[in-house]
Design a protein around this motif. Structure first.
Motif, PDB file in Angstrom:
ATOM      1  N   GLN A  94      -5.680   3.401  -7.349  1.00 45.58           N
ATOM      2  CA  GLN A  94      -4.576   3.880  -6.530  1.00 45.58           C
ATOM      3  C   GLN A  94      -5.005   4.111  -5.084  1.00 45.58           C
ATOM      4  O   GLN A  94      -4.452   3.505  -4.171  1.00 45.58           O
ATOM      5  CB  GLN A  94      -4.004   5.160  -7.146  1.00 45.58           C
ATOM      6  CG  GLN A  94      -3.431   4.879  -8.542  1.00 45.58           C
ATOM      7  CD  GLN A  94      -2.826   6.121  -9.151  1.00 45.58           C
ATOM      8  OE1 GLN A  94      -2.033   6.796  -8.523  1.00 45.58           O
ATOM      9  NE2 GLN A  94      -3.224   6.421 -10.375  1.00 45.58           N
TER      10      GLN A  94
ATOM     11  N   SER B 116      -5.012   0.824  -2.230  1.00 45.87           N
ATOM     12  CA  SER B 116      -4.084   1.086  -1.130  1.00 45.87           C
ATOM     13  C   SER B 116      -4.786   1.015   0.218  1.00 45.87           C
ATOM     14  O   SER B 116      -4.275   0.436   1.177  1.00 45.87           O
ATOM     15  CB  SER B 116      -3.418   2.456  -1.313  1.00 45.87           C
ATOM     16  OG  SER B 116      -2.490   2.418  -2.360  1.00 45.87           O
TER      17      SER B 116
ATOM     18  N   ALA C 213       0.845  -1.200   0.000  1.00 44.59           N
ATOM     19  CA  ALA C 213       0.000   0.000   0.000  1.00 44.59           C
ATOM     20  C   ALA C 213       0.878   1.247   0.000  1.00 44.59           C
ATOM     21  O   ALA C 213       1.907   1.302   0.676  1.00 44.59           O
ATOM     22  CB  ALA C 213      -0.902  -0.004   1.228  1.00 44.59           C
ATOM     23  N   LYS C 214       0.475   2.249  -0.780  1.00 43.59           N
ATOM     24  CA  LYS C 214       1.207   3.519  -0.812  1.00 43.59           C
ATOM     25  C   LYS C 214       0.825   4.326   0.421  1.00 43.59           C
ATOM     26  O   LYS C 214      -0.347   4.495   0.718  1.00 43.59           O
ATOM     27  CB  LYS C 214       0.899   4.282  -2.097  1.00 43.59           C
ATOM     28  CG  LYS C 214       1.408   3.576  -3.347  1.00 43.59           C
ATOM     29  CD  LYS C 214       1.172   4.422  -4.588  1.00 43.59           C
ATOM     30  CE  LYS C 214       1.676   3.700  -5.840  1.00 43.59           C
ATOM     31  NZ  LYS C 214       3.124   3.539  -5.820  1.00 43.59           N
TER      32      LYS C 214
ATOM     33  N   ILE D 197      -0.937   8.507  -0.793  1.00 46.03           N
ATOM     34  CA  ILE D 197      -1.158   8.497  -2.230  1.00 46.03           C
ATOM     35  C   ILE D 197      -1.405   9.901  -2.788  1.00 46.03           C
ATOM     36  O   ILE D 197      -0.936  10.246  -3.864  1.00 46.03           O
ATOM     37  CB  ILE D 197      -2.343   7.556  -2.564  1.00 46.03           C
ATOM     38  CG1 ILE D 197      -2.457   7.326  -4.075  1.00 46.03           C
ATOM     39  CG2 ILE D 197      -3.633   8.055  -1.968  1.00 46.03           C
ATOM     40  CD1 ILE D 197      -1.352   6.487  -4.633  1.00 46.03           C
TER      41      ILE D 197
END
Length: 811
Positions: free
Chosen positions: A76, A80, A43-44, A47
């Protein structure tokens, strides 16, 4: 932090109980892989800020997309967030938690008798920003009990203790264990309170431990002082008293909302006094039989608890309230009045349930069950229950020419009459005392099934006795268990058992076996039922000559048809017994053992012989124009759980059952036979598709009269309420000592154990607290239906796999 390791005297240990003392544990792993940490790392972290750092296109550009919108796109932002939710953040090493772990380990070893234990921790790096904690333990020499002495102030308690000192948990020579002292305290408290010491509590027991001038030895002094209590702001000390019960008063219609109501009815019965606000509605013995508190006996916690349990088991009262008051009439102040408050439940209660079910026969079923209960029917605390049931279901196994989804239905009514005692023409108290909470249940019922198959009517009736010989042990004796099954649509047999029809039809297409065009349809297939019956008759009477093999095949098909379409009459007597160490629903370290023995038809044969009843043309006795079944059947079922901690459990189950026909029968009724396969059995096969023996499940519903099964599971936590399991199921069914002649289906000796099938697989389970949803994918790892050189792993693929759906665990 990636790992904890514990060294005891420089040797690595893996004891789960010791590891459970640690405050900080690394990320969880599956097969050695920190899978949920990996999800978190994928996971970012931020983001939106990532996209803010990218140079934005000109806002006037037709391809311009606001950054905030793009940053919150599904691929995205959404993914995430999902990965963060199911993942685990890295466990960051915390020195404070390590110190607390060292302290807790010290207490842990101290409580096991290692008073001089030395523990240190070392944090080692094992990579970039990664490390592990090593705990080094030098326990030293464990202390043992050198001597035990007592100091009990109350003479009568001292006498009680000395009389049972041999049962003491703390004895010279034993290793010091803190838990032993707690257990001994509870033992002493139980002993005294069951002997009349109403005022005694566990905190009245203390121990002095002396290790001065002793090497690895401890002297123990048990101390019990006199009774201390407050009286008008003054502390009074006096010896403990052993209280006797001077009166037992039972309030049979108590209401907390009307606690001060006038009591208008009173009855004396066997040293019990029953009182009520209105006229007494119960026969006195129905209440007093459930009371173990006796006038003139000593106060006892065990008798109090047993009374509460029995009264609750009557099912006509809410949970009872039992209180004790000092009897002021006793000048020695050593008497108690026991008051039992009973609040009756409503005489009539109505219930209904709507259930969605799944079984080895029905893929899905919906049932509605209304019921009415009538309590205290004959004023002896009896309970009468009428219930009905209506069920519709769907099964792919039933013949379904119209492709109807709900292709099965059932309507039924049942009656149950429960007596909270053994109902016999002679006394049974010496055999089954009332402390075993005995009961008698009389049941009868009728149901009719429509399943686009044979359809059935089912009549049942039973008289059974239930009791609990000891805690967690149950026994049941069915004096009579009667079942009559009538097939309503036997002409539909070959529509239901299509494999038998296919085998018969293939033979009938042989030009040398033709029996006449009027017995075939336009496609040249045998008609049901005229064509099939005529073909069987022609072959068996040799009106149409056939080979020995084909004759044997047709005879086997005809015998199976006769057995599965004949009406069954079963009169059985059976005894079953179970014992378990399971404490509650959350217990994951226990065993369960159940056994049952059943005899059917023997009483009827005795009657037939005594009355010189004539036999029919098959040399068998008939009652009501029915050949009754005669057999003996026994079963053994064992389940064992091992708790590996951290929500990891190993569970195994072993089952063996055999039913042997004799006398008036040469086979076992379908309803009493065994099958294999399905979500609660060998999960590599569908239900009724495994066996018998190495036959390969050639029939539609394969069954036999002997079964052997061994199953094992390793269960583990995946995430939250989602659990996983790896399993292996081994077993099969066989015919033995009956009229089956197929050597592949019969069990002749230990060599036939090579035909035990093995199914392996994995499963997912979701725990909803009140039940568990279960999905298991089973593979045919060893298939005895194949040739011997192709049995292992040849069918172990997704194309041959079986997806099982179940409710709760399989065992």
């Amino acid at each position: 932090m990636t790992k904890n390791e514990i060294f005891e005297n420089n040797k690595v240990i893996s004891d789960e109980t010791t590891f459970s003392q640690l405050y900080q544990k690394p990320n969880s792993k599956i097969a050695g892989i920190p899978l949920f940490l990996t999800f978190n790392n994928w996971a970012k972290a931020k983001i939106d800020s990532t996209h803010q750092a990218i140079q934005n296109p000109v806002a006037t550009s037709p391809t311009y997309k606001p950054i905030n919108q793009k940053g919150k796109s599904f691929w995205q932002h959404g993914i995430s967030n999902f990965l963060k939710k199911i993942g685990e953040p890295p466990v960051i090493y915390d020195p404070l938690k390590t110190e607390k772990s060292v302290l807790r380990l010290s207490y842990f070893y101290f409580n096991k008798g290692f008073f001089d234990v030395k523990i240190k921790s070392v944090f080692d790096t094992v990579g970039l920003k990664k490390g592990r904690v090593n705990y080094y333990i030098e326990p030293g020499v464990a202390y043992t009990i050198d001597s035990v002495s007592t100091e009990i102030a109350t003479v009568v308690l001292d006498s009680l203790y000395q009389s049972t000192q041999s049962n003491s948990i703390i004895k010279p020579g034993n290793r010091y264990k803190t838990e032993d002292f707690e257990n001994e305290k509870n033992r002493i408290t139980t002993l005294f309170r069951n002997s009349g010491a109403y005022d005694f509590q566990p905190n009245n027991v203390s121990f002095d431990i002396d290790t001065i001038q002793k090497k690895n030895k401890a002297s123990v002094r048990l101390k019990i002082g006199d009774y201390n209590y407050q009286k008008q702001d003054v502390t009074v000390t006096e010896p403990f008293k052993l209280y006797k019960i001077s009166d037992v008063r039972i309030f049979t219609d108590y209401s907390a909302a009307d606690a001060k109501a006038t009591l208008t009815d009173s009855t004396e019965y066997k040293n019990f006094k029953l009182v009520s606000r209105n006229k007494l509605k119960y026969k006195p013995f129905a209440i007093t039989d459930a009371v173990f508190i006796n006038k003139g006996g000593y106060f006892s916690d065990t008798k109090t608890n047993l009374t509460s349990r029995y009264l609750s088991n009557l099912k006509i009262f809410n949970y009872p309230s039992i209180i004790y008051e000092q009897d002021k009439r006793d000048s020695t102040a050593q008497s108690l009045i026991a008051k039992i408050y009973l609040t009756p439940k409503k005489k009539y209660s109505f219930g209904q349930s709507l259930d969605v079910t799944h079984s080895n026969i029905q893929n899905i079923g919906i049932s509605f069950s209304p019921s009415i209960s009538i309590r205290n029917v004959f004023n002896g605390a009896e309970t009468l229950e009428f219930s009905g049931r209506a069920n519709v279901g769907s099964s792919k196994d039933f013949a379904n020419p119209n492709d109807v989804f709900f292709n099965a239905s059932e309507l039924g009514v049942d009656l149950k009459l429960n007596f909270p005692r053994i109902v016999m023409p002679f006394a049974t108290e010496k055999i089954i005392p009332k402390s075993m909470i005995p009961s008698t249940l009389i049941t009868t019922g009728y149901s009719t099934q429509k399943n686009i198959g044979l359809d059935k009517e089912n009549f049942i009736g039973a008289i059974n006795y239930n009791w609990t010989p000891k805690t967690n042990r149950t026994a049941r004796f069915d004096l009579f268990n009667v079942q009559f099954v009538r097939n309503l649509n036997p002409k539909n047999y070959y529509n239901v058992y299509s494999s038998s029809y296919a085998a018969l039809n293939t033979l009938a297409k042989n030009p040398s076996y033709q029996i006449g065009a009027n017995f075939y349809d336009a496609d040249g297939n045998l008609t049901i039922e005229n064509g099939t019956n005529q073909f069987i008759n022609s072959i068996l009477t040799q009106a149409v000559p056939s080979s020995v093999t084909d004759y044997s095949t047709v005879k086997s098909i005809a015998e199976r048809q006769f057995r599965l379409t004949e009406n069954d009459f079963i009169l059985a007597t059976n005894f079953s017994y179970s014992t378990t160490t399971k404490k509650d629903l959350a217990d994951s370290d226990f065993y369960l053992f159940k056994t049952k023995i059943e005899s059917a038809g023997s009483i009827l044969s005795l009657f037939a012989n005594a009355t010189n009843l004539n036999k029919n043309t098959s040399n068998r006795y008939e009652l009501f124009n029915l050949e009754y079944s005669e057999y003996i059947k026994t079963e053994f079922d064992f389940v064992k759980y091992w708790d590996l901690s951290r929500e990891k459990v190993i569970a195994i189950r072993g089952f063996f059952g055999i039913a042997i026909p004799f006398g008036n029968s040469d086979n076992i009724p379908f309803s009493r036979s065994y099958y294999s396969g399905g979500s609660n059995d060998n999960r590599g096969w569908n239900p009724y598709r495994l066996g018998p023996g190495s036959t390969g499940g050639i029939n539609d519903f394969n069954e036999a009269n002997m079964k052997l099964t061994i199953s094992g599971e390793f269960r583990f936590k995946i995430l939250g309420s989602l659990k996983g399991a790896l399993f292996a199921d081994a077993g099969n069914i066989w015919n033995v000592l009956d009229n089956t002649v197929d050597p592949k289906a019969t069990f002749k000796g230990l060599k036939d154990l090579e035909n035990i099938a093995l199914g392996t697989g994995f499963g997912l389970r979701y725990d909803l607290n009140f039940f568990v949803l279960r999905f298991d994918l089973g593979f045919k790892t060893y298939n005895p239906a194949q040739n011997k050189d192709r049995r292992w792993l040849k069918d172990c693929n997704f194309g041959q796999s079986v997806l099982n759906f179940g409710i709760n665990y399989p065992f």
